[in-house]
Design a protein around this motif. Structure first.
Motif, mmCIF file in Angstrom:
data_model
loop_
_atom_site.group_PDB
_atom_site.id
_atom_site.type_symbol
_atom_site.label_atom_id
_atom_site.label_comp_id
_atom_site.label_asym_id
_atom_site.label_seq_id
_atom_site.Cartn_x
_atom_site.Cartn_y
_atom_site.Cartn_z
ATOM 1 N N ILE A 28 0.763 -1.237 -0.037
ATOM 2 C CA ILE A 28 0.079 -0.007 -0.043
ATOM 3 C C ILE A 28 0.969 1.360 0.167
ATOM 4 O O ILE A 28 2.072 1.110 0.723
ATOM 5 C CB ILE A 28 -1.104 -0.111 1.277
ATOM 6 N N GLY A 29 0.680 2.185 -0.838
ATOM 7 C CA GLY A 29 1.331 3.419 -0.610
ATOM 8 C C GLY A 29 0.949 4.691 -1.795
ATOM 9 O O GLY A 29 0.185 4.089 -2.795
ATOM 10 N N PRO A 30 1.094 5.572 -1.680
ATOM 11 C CA PRO A 30 0.601 6.728 -2.613
ATOM 12 C C PRO A 30 1.092 6.759 -4.047
ATOM 13 O O PRO A 30 2.192 5.840 -4.352
ATOM 14 C CB PRO A 30 1.148 8.016 -1.975
ATOM 15 N N PRO A 31 0.443 7.279 -4.807
ATOM 16 C CA PRO A 31 1.062 7.009 -6.355
ATOM 17 C C PRO A 31 2.386 7.483 -6.224
ATOM 18 O O PRO A 31 2.657 8.648 -5.568
ATOM 19 C CB PRO A 31 -0.035 8.189 -7.131
ATOM 20 N N ILE A 102 2.560 -10.816 -4.354
ATOM 21 C CA ILE A 102 2.378 -9.551 -3.985
ATOM 22 C C ILE A 102 1.143 -9.100 -4.575
ATOM 23 O O ILE A 102 0.932 -9.056 -5.724
ATOM 24 C CB ILE A 102 3.636 -8.799 -4.484
ATOM 25 N N LEU A 103 0.056 -8.255 -3.768
ATOM 26 C CA LEU A 103 -0.534 -7.381 -4.227
ATOM 27 C C LEU A 103 -0.044 -6.046 -4.409
ATOM 28 O O LEU A 103 0.017 -5.120 -3.450
ATOM 29 C CB LEU A 103 -1.998 -7.480 -3.237
ATOM 30 N N ASP A 104 -0.050 -5.472 -5.588
ATOM 31 C CA ASP A 104 0.473 -4.278 -5.810
ATOM 32 C C ASP A 104 -0.825 -3.291 -6.381
ATOM 33 O O ASP A 104 -0.991 -3.412 -7.326
ATOM 34 C CB ASP A 104 1.659 -4.211 -6.840
ATOM 35 N N GLY A 105 -1.400 -2.493 -5.240
ATOM 36 C CA GLY A 105 -2.403 -1.847 -5.766
ATOM 37 C C GLY A 105 -3.788 -2.160 -5.364
ATOM 38 O O GLY A 105 -4.701 -1.786 -5.993
ATOM 39 N N PHE A 106 -3.761 -3.395 -4.503
ATOM 40 C CA PHE A 106 -5.109 -3.628 -4.099
ATOM 41 C C PHE A 106 -4.751 -4.068 -2.893
ATOM 42 O O PHE A 106 -4.101 -4.944 -2.499
ATOM 43 C CB PHE A 106 -5.673 -4.828 -4.963
ATOM 44 N N PRO A 107 -5.837 -3.667 -1.880
ATOM 45 C CA PRO A 107 -6.974 -3.055 -2.084
ATOM 46 C C PRO A 107 -6.691 -1.354 -1.977
ATOM 47 O O PRO A 107 -5.585 -1.134 -1.411
ATOM 48 C CB PRO A 107 -7.976 -3.384 -0.655
ATOM 49 N N ARG A 108 -7.755 -0.788 -2.582
ATOM 50 C CA ARG A 108 -7.513 0.684 -2.778
ATOM 51 C C ARG A 108 -8.524 1.322 -1.701
ATOM 52 O O ARG A 108 -8.396 2.853 -1.507
ATOM 53 C CB ARG A 108 -7.018 1.212 -4.040
ATOM 54 N N ASP A 109 -9.611 0.771 -1.443
ATOM 55 C CA ASP A 109 -10.743 1.265 -0.526
ATOM 56 C C ASP A 109 -11.090 0.313 0.310
ATOM 57 O O ASP A 109 -10.917 -0.836 0.290
ATOM 58 C CB ASP A 109 -11.811 2.004 -1.411
#
Ligand code: AMP
Length: 221
Positions: A28-31, A102-109
């Motif tokens: 998880i991390g900002p763009p 690795i889940l990269d960019g999920f979950p985002r909400d």
């Protein structure tokens, strides 16, 4: 969110002799925090598989598939693709991956986090889940994203921090580099705002839940 009887839908992707106790790292991390880069580094040193909705969508848009046509209007504006599209794709990918991932960019909400949590509840014995939260300040985010240049082959450069040998040309395949449509300043601003609004409840959810272990990592390396 997933309903109770939905797991049959993913069950059909789980092989009978599938490895037990798989490890899942959720990045998880900002763009601009470098989720992609960190994930690629880890993959080089292990047999981890990366599942990234951003990559899946970019490929679908580039190949003009029906998924690509559906998600283009969201990805190009830096908006989140609706949960009902993303959740199904990602859960299916997790179910059929036989190994650590690795889940990269999920979950985002939070809805995505709850859907994923429901999935883990069903397959609890099979997964150990660790959250890697990448932290980076806004000025660095801006600098990284605005200078980013990408190639269709997946290589990513930066005009100052990691320039290609020949300006505007990919070192690996020789194609012209492009600026991702969601890397322009105004789109970036929207993506960063969205990230902050939506990710806080996700982090809080993981902090309150013993099934998950969170590690914070400074991404300013
Ligand atoms: P990324 O490569 O992770 O920055 O993602 C690129 C774009 O894909 C985002 O701006 C969204 O439009 C879309 N996207 C990626 N991950 C998700 C997700 N988990 N939920 C919804 N949309 C996503």
């Amino acid at each position: 969110m997933l309903g109770k009887n939905r797991h049959f839908c993913y069950n059909i992707f789980v092989k009978k002799d599938m490895k037990k106790n798989k490890k899942i790292y959720i990045f998880i991390g900002p763009p601009g925090a470098g989720k992609d880069t960190q994930a690629n580094l880890l993959v080089k040193e292990s047999d981890l598989v990366i599942i990234s909705p951003g990559r899946i969508f970019r490929k679908a848009v580039a190949n003009k598939t029906s998924l690509g046509e559906k998600v283009k209007k969201y990805t190009q504006k830096g908006e989140l693709v609706p949960d009902k599209i993303v959740n199904k794709i990602i859960m299916k990918e997790i179910a059929k991956t036989d190994g650590d991932l690795i889940l990269d960019g999920f979950p985002r909400d939070i809805d995505q986090a709850l859907a994923l949590d429901e999935f883990f509840k069903i397959y609890k014995a099979d997964y150990t889940v660790r959250i890697i939260e990448l932290k980076l300040n806004e000025e660095k985010i801006r600098q990284r994203i605005i200078g980013r240049r990408s190639c269709f082959c997946g290589r990513v450069f930066h005009v100052e921090l990691n320039p290609p040998k020949e300006q505007g040309v990919c070192d690996r395949c020789g194609r012209q580099l492009t600026v991702r449509p969601d890397s322009h300043a105004e789109v970036l601003e929207r993506r960063s705002r969205l990230y902050k609004e939506r990710i806080k409840p996700v982090i809080d959810f993981y902090k309150d839940n013993d099934f998950y272990e969170i590690n914070e990592v400074e991404a300013d390396g």
